[in-house]
Design an enzyme around this catalytic site. Structure first.
Site, PDB file in Angstrom:
ATOM      1  N   TYR A 115       0.857  -1.194   0.000  1.00 38.73           N
ATOM      2  CA  TYR A 115       0.000   0.000   0.000  1.00 38.73           C
ATOM      3  C   TYR A 115       0.887   1.236   0.000  1.00 38.73           C
ATOM      4  CZ  TYR A 115      -3.865  -3.131   1.015  1.00 38.73           C
ATOM      5  OH  TYR A 115      -4.798  -4.130   0.940  1.00 38.73           O
ATOM      6  N   GLU A 116       0.469   2.292  -0.690  1.00 40.40           N
ATOM      7  CA  GLU A 116       1.336   3.471  -0.801  1.00 40.40           C
ATOM      8  C   GLU A 116       1.619   4.100   0.559  1.00 40.40           C
ATOM      9  OE1 GLU A 116      -0.652   6.022  -3.562  1.00 40.40           O
ATOM     10  OE2 GLU A 116      -1.989   6.881  -2.065  1.00 40.40           O
ATOM     11  N   SER A 117       0.803   3.714   1.546  1.00 39.31           N
ATOM     12  CA  SER A 117       1.021   4.237   2.900  1.00 39.31           C
ATOM     13  C   SER A 117       2.259   3.637   3.566  1.00 39.31           C
ATOM     14  CB  SER A 117      -0.199   3.903   3.768  1.00 39.31           C
ATOM     15  OG  SER A 117      -0.453   2.494   3.737  1.00 39.31           O
ATOM     16  N   GLY A 118       2.815   2.577   2.977  1.00 42.72           N
ATOM     17  CA  GLY A 118       4.030   1.992   3.532  1.00 42.72           C
ATOM     18  C   GLY A 118       3.856   0.621   4.152  1.00 42.72           C
ATOM     19  N   ILE A 162      -6.357   3.530   2.525  1.00 41.25           N
ATOM     20  CA  ILE A 162      -5.072   2.881   2.237  1.00 41.25           C
ATOM     21  C   ILE A 162      -4.121   3.016   3.414  1.00 41.25           C
ATOM     22  CG2 ILE A 162      -5.064   2.976  -0.281  1.00 41.25           C
ATOM     23  CD1 ILE A 162      -3.616   5.617  -0.069  1.00 41.25           C
TER      24      ILE A 162
END
Lengths: 303, 246, 303, 246
Positions: free
Chosen positions: D41-44, D57
């Site tokens: 996920y782009e959140s890490g 996300i």
């Protein structure tokens, strides 16, 4: 080693460190968004701020509605999983609300801007934006030539805020700050900034920090103030402390659509409350969001 | 030298510490007038409270109980290049008239007589630390008119000043030796004699320096280590005399 | 989720993943230097390697002495706290030993090279090297022009090794790797590399990794092999497992000065031993270095 | 759509997951043919095993029990720009003839009729993911000949190909809609009709597309969701029908 304590009230920290016209970063990607600081900035009626965040989220929508913002620097302006930021949209679509200047990037672009700021470099290189209309919409997105290959890469300019506000699970009185769960770009934002306010769920003894130094994200010597504000990230969340208040995010759709409802909400939950404690009271407490317990095992730092 | 260097550190400062004498100086300062000194090691240990004398800049004792451990990209970008390091320590095989330091080679680079370790972090510390302290034993070999290789730039390099070259830091403010202290001339940046240790003849110092060493109009006489400083150094900080050569 | 196990013996991992002529990085700054891998590379008589490390340390001095290296890329070539690397010096000072090509940077330069490699950028910008003789000694140190300010910054070229070997406290069978204590540039080196070997003190169940995901430095999907090699970093150290063997570092000064002593040492402790277990045996065990216990408290990952 | 998208994922792949249908598709694939899918996920959050349907996300359920959490600089530099992401999901208000996607504005940028959220990570995902899957409901509004704003580049932008523009990834390999699947023509990159859902008339699809939609010589008939896929989607993955509109 224990320098002077930097613990302050939110009121005093914002009064001293956030000024009209400042470039302000309140970071935290979905996780640890410091609504408590945003509300205090609204209460103190700061004006002409340049608000920077990857995701403006509800907090900047509220600050825009309250008239704090002159300009927004961002990469994704929606209500995550719930819809639109209507104060933002009204301003941009010219449907009333104060005018708002935009400076738009992608997430990678914003991350690069803060990385450059933290490294005190004037730009950050990346392979990006070819074929997109973003450089047309934002001429600050430039290109840089590689001295080895001659190829042209994209470049974004450094972002060095006047003040960065970071919410965290815990810090000591000097501002040595530990975060776990999603880390976003808080470290970069803090190092890029002239002034730093850390807001924490818990103030801990420095021994707690020193017992696990790999968890420290921000060292105290770059921090100007430490504010202790439990529930300060609501309606976003703090891993290990409380869950995200999704009903609030969903409900914001209705509130922010309606100017009168939005004004009433700001009166009730921001202007008419003294501080975060009173805000939580008016919400009838937030115990329903209290996190369950999944404690990790420790690791051995012995030698 | 450790005691003299320690006095140059102010309480609360963020110091980039090297191993050996600089480490002794910093821990002596912490034990005396600067308890809030923040020790940063290039290995990534920040706010270390070493329980034993570290034998390397990556000693595990620098990690246990420290305030923060970060990767080296953060050390060099977010701390050093960011301008957060107030004092950097440097030492070297050669220190020249302008405070340039050589830790790379004695002789020509391509075919050196003595190959030294090289820069490590010394090049960027010399460029970025707000100010640097140089610690080196005085000898004609160690203080030539011109270093064989500039690893860490001082105040004037090939005739150009730090400002002309765009260096953020102020450069070496003091060169602490075992007989005297040299300081840059405020106008030219040339190292001049600023003070001597008790009983040291300025001419003896001049004979150990490879250039016409000028002196300040009035030389400071440098206080010898106090009994307390000596006790801390010899009994607490380096009881096995690993770095104290006397 | 559990893909196939990547657990292999050191012999097989090196045989398969380290090839003659490769550019090899064995990283770990003072902490977690994988001597076990270096010794296996010596045993398998790899040749013409380009060895890259910030601090060549004893491990590359041994590999240079054994004739594995064609070229050394580095930033500080001493015996930390103990003296010189004499195999390295003999080669560079032309006092016998195989010739050795040098490519020299500062620590920041090497960190930048690996950061660029990990980001798949061709260069990394930094404010550095003005006034130093390093760009003269190494023409690969270049400059890049900032598209915003016009100023010229230093640049270093990306380093993308053929294989990177990282020692760590623990990993699961897929290669999800956790490190605490000094982190050096291991993360950057692993992401910059075409092939990655992780060597661990302990193989753990994936549940251990998942219980504290913030400690994971390298995700399994970039790892090719996981080797379980207790004491594999001796004479360097592993925080929480064993201390640095300083007597060994001090003793190396004498051994490496003397070609015969060095050859004898390599015979006894590298060529004539089957594996790491036998190495530890010949040293009479290493229990004296076993770390004491300073276990950190856990943190709550609940929500 | 979720079921059709899920089938495009291969076991063991590293997938950059968006919220909503992409998340459903990935978790359906994990529950069926691709148990070793690595969700990023782009959140890490990397290797997440969400115990509940994530509503953003950055949902905390994506962190608890994940394999790794990293900062967003690592997400975009070390994972995405590094080429480690094999599949990226994209959706948008507008998808055009060449697979360009607009999530920024309807109307002119300076004075939009509708201001959309903007790129988020979509621009760099479209450029760097080895291949992308586009999920969008079919409608004339959503499939114009040309998007108002290119947020995420497809196969041909202003007449130039991805190769000419130097994009590392292959771009959209499939556009999954609620009636049909479009694919790029291998030569031109123009989206063509590749298959229709059971009972869907290709002309009905054409009428929802703002350009002269060409079709593959033989159209694939797309398998409807199996009972098991439907059960998982409706009873396990999205019981409260947050994303399943039916």
């Amino acid at each position: 080693m224990s320098a002077g304590s930097k613990v302050a009230t939110m009121r005093d920290a914002v009064a001293e460190l956030v000024r009209d016209g400042d470039t302000v970063v309140i970071e935290g990607f979905t996780h640890l968004i410091c609504f408590a600081a945003g509300h205090e900035i609204i209460r103190q009626r700061r004006r002409d701020l340049t608000l920077c965040r990857l995701t403006p989220d509800l907090i900047y929508d509220q600050m825009i509605a309250a008239g704090c913002a002159r300009k927004l620097v961002f990469s994704w302006a929606g209500n995550p999983g719930a819809g639109s930021l209507h104060a933002f949209r009204r301003a941009v679509e010219g449907r009333g609300g104060p005018p708002l200047e935009l400076e738009e990037y992608s997430h990678f672009g914003m991350v690069g801007r803060l990385s450059a700021g933290a490294a005190r470099l004037p730009f950050w290189p990346m392979r990006n934006y070819m074929g997109t209309d973003l450089p047309t919409a934002n001429p600050r997105i430039a290109t840089v030539e590689c001295p080895y290959t001659g190829e042209r890469l994209a470049a974004v300019p450094a972002l060095n805020p006047d003040v960065t506000i970071v919410h965290a699970q815990r810090a000591d009185a000097e501002g040595n700050t530990q975060i776990w769960g999603l880390l976003g770009v808080q470290k970069e934002a803090a190092f890029a900034s002239r002034r730093v306010i850390v807001v924490v769920e818990e103030l801990v003894d420095q021994r707690v920090i020193r017992a696990d130094p790999n968890r420290t994200i921000i060292p105290g010597f770059i921090v100007d103030a430490v504010v202790v504000e439990p529930w300060g990230a609501h309606p976003s969340y703090a891993q290990g402390y409380y869950d995200r208040d999704n009903e609030f995010y969903l409900g914001w759709e209705r509130i922010s659509r309606d100017l009168a409802a939005l004004a009433a909400w700001l009166d009730t939950y921001v202007y008419d409350v003294q501080d975060r404690g009173e805000y939580v009271e008016r919400l009838g407490g937030l115990e329903r969001l209290r996190a369950d317990t999944r404690v990790s095992a420790g690791v051995n730092y012995g030698f | 030298m450790a005691a003299v260097a320690a006095r140059e550190l102010r309480d609360g400062e963020v110091v980039f510490v090297g191993i050996g004498l600089p480490n002794l100086a910093c821990n002596l300062a912490r034990a005396t007038h600067a308890p809030n000194l923040v020790l940063v090691y290039e290995s990534g240990a920040v706010g270390a409270l070493p329980e034993r004398l570290p034998v390397s800049i990556g000693d595990p004792a620098l990690v246990t109980g420290s305030l923060m451990v970060c990767g080296m990209a953060d050390v060099f970008q977010s701390l050093l290049q960011n301008g957060r390091i107030e004092v950097g320590f440097l030492g070297g095989a050669q220190v020249d008239r302008w405070g340039n330091i050589n830790t790379t080679v004695v002789g020509p680079y391509e075919r050196p007589e003595v190959r030294l370790p090289g820069s490590g972090g010394a090049a960027e510390i010399a460029i970025h630390a707000r100010r640097t302290l140089v610690v080196s034993r005085l000898s004609r070999r160690a203080f030539p008119e011109r270093v064989d290789f500039v690893t860490s730039p001082g105040h004037r390099i090939g005739g150009r000043s730090r400002a002309e070259l765009g260096m953020p830091g102020a450069g070496p403010v003091k060169v602490v030796t075992d007989q005297a202290v040299l300081e840059p001339d405020p106008d030219t940046g040339e190292l001049v004699l600023a003070g001597v240790y008790p009983g040291v003849d300025p001419d003896a110092v001049r004979s150990c320096v490879g250039w016409e060493l000028r002196a300040r109009p009035t030389l400071a006489s440098i206080e010898p280590p106090t009994p307390e400083e000596l006790r801390l150094l010899r009994e607490v900080l380096d009881p096995r005399r690993i770095y104290l050569k006397g």
